[in-house]
Design an enzyme around this catalytic site. Structure first.
Site, mmCIF file in Angstrom:
data_model
loop_
_atom_site.group_PDB
_atom_site.id
_atom_site.type_symbol
_atom_site.label_atom_id
_atom_site.label_comp_id
_atom_site.label_asym_id
_atom_site.label_seq_id
_atom_site.Cartn_x
_atom_site.Cartn_y
_atom_site.Cartn_z
ATOM 1 N N ASN A 135 -63.514 -20.198 -34.973
ATOM 2 C CA ASN A 135 -64.015 -18.955 -34.383
ATOM 3 C C ASN A 135 -65.409 -18.648 -34.915
ATOM 4 O O ASN A 135 -65.899 -17.531 -34.767
ATOM 5 C CB ASN A 135 -63.049 -17.795 -34.695
ATOM 6 C CG ASN A 135 -61.818 -17.855 -33.807
ATOM 7 O OD1 ASN A 135 -61.942 -17.881 -32.585
ATOM 8 N ND2 ASN A 135 -60.636 -17.924 -34.407
ATOM 9 N N ASN A 136 -66.034 -19.623 -35.549
ATOM 10 C CA ASN A 136 -67.361 -19.412 -36.149
ATOM 11 C C ASN A 136 -68.429 -20.022 -35.224
ATOM 12 O O ASN A 136 -68.521 -21.235 -35.086
ATOM 13 C CB ASN A 136 -67.371 -20.071 -37.535
ATOM 14 C CG ASN A 136 -68.677 -19.863 -38.254
ATOM 15 O OD1 ASN A 136 -69.747 -19.912 -37.655
ATOM 16 N ND2 ASN A 136 -68.597 -19.637 -39.553
ATOM 17 N N ASP A 138 -63.003 -26.747 -42.350
ATOM 18 C CA ASP A 138 -62.897 -25.729 -43.391
ATOM 19 C C ASP A 138 -63.931 -26.072 -44.447
ATOM 20 O O ASP A 138 -64.041 -27.226 -44.875
ATOM 21 C CB ASP A 138 -61.490 -25.647 -43.993
ATOM 22 C CG ASP A 138 -61.248 -24.260 -44.590
ATOM 23 O OD1 ASP A 138 -61.214 -23.280 -43.820
ATOM 24 O OD2 ASP A 138 -61.138 -24.144 -45.834
ATOM 25 N N GLY A 178 -73.961 -17.605 -43.555
ATOM 26 C CA GLY A 178 -73.227 -17.635 -44.824
ATOM 27 C C GLY A 178 -74.145 -17.527 -46.029
ATOM 28 O O GLY A 178 -74.913 -16.579 -46.165
HETATM 29 O O1 LIG Z 1 -74.321 -21.014 -46.309
HETATM 30 C C1 LIG Z 1 -73.426 -21.569 -45.695
HETATM 31 N N1 LIG Z 1 -73.718 -22.698 -45.004
HETATM 32 C C2 LIG Z 1 -72.817 -23.415 -44.344
HETATM 33 O O2 LIG Z 1 -73.129 -24.430 -43.726
HETATM 34 C C3 LIG Z 1 -71.494 -22.930 -44.408
HETATM 35 N N2 LIG Z 1 -70.343 -23.367 -43.910
HETATM 36 C C4 LIG Z 1 -69.428 -22.496 -44.288
HETATM 37 N N3 LIG Z 1 -69.965 -21.497 -45.005
HETATM 38 C C5 LIG Z 1 -69.324 -20.336 -45.602
HETATM 39 O O3 LIG Z 1 -68.015 -20.671 -45.873
HETATM 40 C C6 LIG Z 1 -67.111 -19.902 -45.106
HETATM 41 C C7 LIG Z 1 -66.112 -20.904 -44.655
HETATM 42 O O4 LIG Z 1 -64.960 -20.370 -44.228
HETATM 43 P P1 LIG Z 1 -64.179 -21.143 -43.107
HETATM 44 O O5 LIG Z 1 -64.400 -22.614 -43.218
HETATM 45 O O6 LIG Z 1 -62.800 -20.661 -43.085
HETATM 46 O O7 LIG Z 1 -64.944 -20.698 -41.777
HETATM 47 P P2 LIG Z 1 -64.836 -19.402 -40.893
HETATM 48 O O8 LIG Z 1 -63.665 -18.573 -41.322
HETATM 49 O O9 LIG Z 1 -66.158 -18.743 -40.877
HETATM 50 O O10 LIG Z 1 -64.544 -19.999 -39.437
HETATM 51 P P3 LIG Z 1 -63.238 -20.815 -38.926
HETATM 52 O O11 LIG Z 1 -63.718 -22.200 -38.620
HETATM 53 O O12 LIG Z 1 -62.212 -20.800 -40.002
HETATM 54 O O13 LIG Z 1 -62.785 -20.116 -37.685
HETATM 55 C C8 LIG Z 1 -67.959 -19.345 -43.969
HETATM 56 O O14 LIG Z 1 -67.474 -18.136 -43.456
HETATM 57 C C9 LIG Z 1 -69.299 -19.172 -44.649
HETATM 58 O O15 LIG Z 1 -69.306 -17.992 -45.410
HETATM 59 C C10 LIG Z 1 -71.245 -21.752 -45.100
HETATM 60 N N4 LIG Z 1 -72.193 -21.076 -45.730
HETATM 61 MG MG LIG Z 2 -61.891 -19.360 -41.582
#
Ligand SMILES: O=c1[nH]c(=O)c2ncn([C@@H]3O[C@H](COP(=O)(O)OP(=O)(O)OP(=O)(O)O)[C@@H](O)[C@H]3O)c2[nH]1
Ligand SMILES: [Mg+2]
Length: 193
Positions: free
Chosen positions: A8-9, A68, A149
């Site tokens: 959902n990102n 993730d 992020g």
């Molecule tokens: O500076 C950053 N550069 C990146 O490239 C990056 N990739 C991930 N992140 C951070 O780590 C969380 C992962 O959480 P996460 O993997 O659960 O993703 P999410 O919850 O946003 O989406 P979903 O795929 O789960 O729907 C995210 O929200 C971000 O805050 C990043 N930060």
């Molecule tokens: Mg997530």
């Protein structure tokens, strides 16, 4: 080949779509009729990647992959790690998360950190995992406005700019996600031969 990207990102979708190009066709969760939050209840990035992909496979019967990711900081014993998205609280606010990380690193000489992405693929019920990692350090303050992020406070080793000061192509060519996606693409290409 058609694969659902179980996320959902929108930033992840933007980054991964560029990297995948025309290698295979990505469909969104909305396109398969999935409008709910995906579960992420485990203590590790690997397990949460599989949990998201398994949810889609089990409820929608569609081959898919999930990403993730997390940032792991040496002086904080690997935190925020699996809690990266909501480090400063359930509001999942990027500025709050960066502020808390900078505060927790105040006075610490070691600012080494790495990003890690695990991509869990479920293709016709078969499960595979691909990992990518990038080493770097946490800056003293935010630098740049691109990305998402923690990008404004992460400087990859060997570079003089933060992820937020790079173009999407530049970031994708060295990032944790870029490396994991490259492995995914190579795997899918060998499958098609
Ligand atoms: O500076 C950053 N550069 C990146 O490239 C990056 N990739 C991930 N992140 C951070 O780590 C969380 C992962 O959480 P996460 O993997 O659960 O993703 P999410 O919850 O946003 O989406 P979903 O795929 O789960 O729907 C995210 O929200 C971000 O805050 C990043 N930060
Ligand atoms: Mg997530």
């Amino acid at each position: 080949m058609q694969l659902c990207f179980a996320t959902n990102n929108r930033h992840k979708i933007e980054e991964i779509s560029r990297l995948v190009g025309t290698n295979f066709h990505i469909v969104s969760l909305q396109e398969i009729g999935c409008y709910e939050e995906l579960p992420e209840t485990h203590d590790t990035i690997e397990e949460n990647a599989f949990e998201k992909a398994e949810y889609v496979w089990e409820h929608f019967g569609v081959s898919c992959f999930a990403d993730d990711s997390g940032i792991e900081v040496e002086a904080l014993n690997g935190e925020p790690g699996v809690n990266t998205a909501f480090y400063a609280g359930p509001q999942r606010n990027a500025n709050d998360n960066m502020d808390l990380l900078l505060k927790n690193l105040q006075g610490k000489a070691n600012r080494n950190a790495h990003f890690r992405t695990c991509i869990a693929l479920i293709i016709n019920g078969e499960k595979h995992l691909f990992e990518g990692r990038i080493e770097g350090h946490i800056l003293e303050r935010q630098q740049g406005t691109g990305g998402f992020g923690y990008d404004p406070i992460f400087m990859p080793s060997g570079y003089q700019k933060s992820f937020a000061e790079m173009t999407l192509d530049e970031k994708g060519s060295i990032s944790h996600r870029g490396k994991a996606v490259q492995k995914l693409i190579e795997f899918l290409q060998t499958m098609q031969k």
